[in-house]
Design a protein around this motif. Structure first.
Motif, PDB file in Angstrom:
ATOM      1  N   ALA A  18      67.420  43.600  55.291  1.00  0.00           N
ATOM      2  CA  ALA A  18      67.257  44.860  56.012  1.00  0.00           C
ATOM      3  C   ALA A  18      67.641  44.756  57.482  1.00  0.00           C
ATOM      4  O   ALA A  18      68.009  45.755  58.105  1.00  0.00           O
ATOM      5  N   GLY A  19      67.531  43.549  58.052  1.00  0.00           N
ATOM      6  CA  GLY A  19      67.842  43.389  59.466  1.00  0.00           C
ATOM      7  C   GLY A  19      66.977  44.278  60.330  1.00  0.00           C
ATOM      8  O   GLY A  19      65.779  44.464  60.082  1.00  0.00           O
ATOM      9  N   GLU A  20      67.582  44.878  61.346  1.00  0.00           N
ATOM     10  CA  GLU A  20      66.822  45.682  62.304  1.00  0.00           C
ATOM     11  C   GLU A  20      66.405  47.037  61.745  1.00  0.00           C
ATOM     12  O   GLU A  20      65.600  47.745  62.377  1.00  0.00           O
ATOM     13  N   ALA A  21      66.919  47.421  60.578  1.00  0.00           N
ATOM     14  CA  ALA A  21      66.525  48.707  60.000  1.00  0.00           C
ATOM     15  C   ALA A  21      65.017  48.768  59.774  1.00  0.00           C
ATOM     16  O   ALA A  21      64.380  49.800  60.025  1.00  0.00           O
ATOM     17  N   ILE A  22      64.411  47.674  59.307  1.00  0.00           N
ATOM     18  CA  ILE A  22      62.974  47.692  59.062  1.00  0.00           C
ATOM     19  C   ILE A  22      62.200  47.787  60.375  1.00  0.00           C
ATOM     20  O   ILE A  22      61.128  48.398  60.427  1.00  0.00           O
ATOM     21  N   LEU A  23      62.746  47.237  61.457  1.00  0.00           N
ATOM     22  CA  LEU A  23      62.077  47.365  62.754  1.00  0.00           C
ATOM     23  C   LEU A  23      62.084  48.817  63.225  1.00  0.00           C
ATOM     24  O   LEU A  23      61.080  49.310  63.759  1.00  0.00           O
ATOM     25  N   ARG A  24      63.200  49.515  63.016  1.00  0.00           N
ATOM     26  CA  ARG A  24      63.252  50.938  63.381  1.00  0.00           C
ATOM     27  C   ARG A  24      62.268  51.742  62.538  1.00  0.00           C
ATOM     28  O   ARG A  24      61.616  52.679  63.032  1.00  0.00           O
ATOM     29  N   THR A  25      62.157  51.373  61.276  1.00  0.00           N
ATOM     30  CA  THR A  25      61.199  52.054  60.399  1.00  0.00           C
ATOM     31  C   THR A  25      59.771  51.863  60.897  1.00  0.00           C
ATOM     32  O   THR A  25      58.998  52.826  61.005  1.00  0.00           O
ATOM     33  N   LEU A  26      59.409  50.627  61.208  1.00  0.00           N
ATOM     34  CA  LEU A  26      58.038  50.358  61.647  1.00  0.00           C
ATOM     35  C   LEU A  26      57.760  50.959  63.023  1.00  0.00           C
ATOM     36  O   LEU A  26      56.619  51.347  63.315  1.00  0.00           O
ATOM     37  N   GLU A  27      58.779  51.082  63.845  1.00  0.00           N
ATOM     38  CA  GLU A  27      58.605  51.773  65.127  1.00  0.00           C
ATOM     39  C   GLU A  27      58.238  53.237  64.897  1.00  0.00           C
ATOM     40  O   GLU A  27      57.387  53.800  65.601  1.00  0.00           O
ATOM     41  N   SER A  28      58.885  53.863  63.893  1.00  0.00           N
ATOM     42  CA  SER A  28      58.574  55.271  63.631  1.00  0.00           C
ATOM     43  C   SER A  28      57.170  55.423  63.060  1.00  0.00           C
ATOM     44  O   SER A  28      56.542  56.474  63.217  1.00  0.00           O
ATOM     45  N   VAL A  29      56.655  54.373  62.413  1.00  0.00           N
ATOM     46  CA  VAL A  29      55.262  54.384  61.964  1.00  0.00           C
ATOM     47  C   VAL A  29      54.322  54.253  63.161  1.00  0.00           C
ATOM     48  O   VAL A  29      53.338  54.987  63.290  1.00  0.00           O
TER      49      VAL A  29
END
Length: 286
Positions: A18-29
């Motif tokens: 996932a790379g940085e995509a999961i970090l962007r997801t968790l930021e939106s959480v």
């Protein structure tokens, strides 16, 4: 009077490269105003830096649990493991690149009830980057998106997507016997199988129309190409498998096989996605 000490929501994400995509997801959480949740991230043996990025960002955050599979166990087994590791009163399953607008979790907390399995509207860039949609399962057993931007409230549906299904813990334990997704199902129909099992058990499925998740994957799987035809052929095979499991009649299996022709006709020869009026005609909105 005792109160339930478990978080209201368990947000379960499955990652693979996932790379940085999961970090962007968790930021939106993290940007949500509602905070009664936990996060469980299951990594399916990523070969990139996904796990290291997660550990660097969340090693000291007790609300984010990182689980590593020793090998890629596929979607169903991977996300089922995350569900087993979770404690929340409602289990919420999402893709690793799903994003959440402001107020998403707050709206969920105000609307979900333990007697139904829930989802929300979605903005899937494969369908439209501007329209929010809810999918329904068609008579031919493939899913069709309906525009719901102009609607509000809740709607009875016959399909809940794997990316965005919200399952009360009691239904998970008693009706689904501790297994949301069946590992025997091929990729891309695990959620169809779940929806058919819920319908067979008489469990209501409902969609919240006043908020939506965002799936920014913009790969055009509907463009006419050899690659997309191969993908469609795999989906047809998966549909045949899921209907052989969930019905004693041969007709749904035959119709599922015929959808190799019906599916492109529906996409290219009719309005896509369908209108809000068509959605209201197809289901009940309250």
């Amino acid at each position: 009077m005792e109160t339930d000490s478990r978080p209201l929501f368990s947000l379960v994400f499955l990652t693979w490269n996932a790379g940085e995509a999961i970090l962007r997801t968790l930021e939106s959480v993290e940007q949500q105003s509602f905070t009664d949740y936990e996060v469980v991230v299951v990594d399916n043996d990523s070969q990139d830096d996904t796990v290291q990025l997660l550990r660097n960002a969340y090693s000291e955050d007790d609300s984010v649990r990182i689980v590593e599979n020793e090998r890629n166990r596929g979607f169903s087994r991977g996300i089922n493991r995350g569900i087993r590791e979770s404690d929340g009163q409602y289990i919420c399953c999402y893709n690793h690149d799903t994003l959440f607008p402001d107020g998403y979790l707050r709206t969920l907390s105000e609307r979900v009830t333990p007697d139904a399995v829930w989802t929300t509207a979605r903005r899937n860039y494969r369908v439209s980057s501007e329209r929010t949609c809810v999918r329904l399962l068609s008579r031919y057993r493939f899913t069709l998106p309906y525009r719901v931007d102009s609607l509000s409230g809740d709607a009875a549906v016959n399909y809940v997507p794997g990316d965005g299904v919200i399952v009360p813990r009691e239904i998970y334990r008693t009706v689904l016997s501790g297994q949301v997704f069946d590992p025997a199902m091929p990729l891309r129909v695990e959620d169809v199988d779940l929806s058919l099992r819920l319908a067979d058990a008489g469990v209501p499925m409902r969609a919240i129309l006043d908020t939506h998740s965002i799936h920014p994957d913009n790969d055009d799987m509907y463009a006419p190409s050899i690659r997309n035809f191969v993908t469609l052929a795999k989906m047809i095979r998966a549909r045949v498998v899921v209907h052989r499991k969930n019905t004693d009649s041969l007709l749904p299996v035959v119709v599922a096989a015929a959808s190799i022709v019906l599916n492109p006709l529906v996409i290219y020869c009719t309005a896509y996605p369908r209108s809000a009026d068509a959605f209201v005609d197809a289901t009940s909105v309250s």
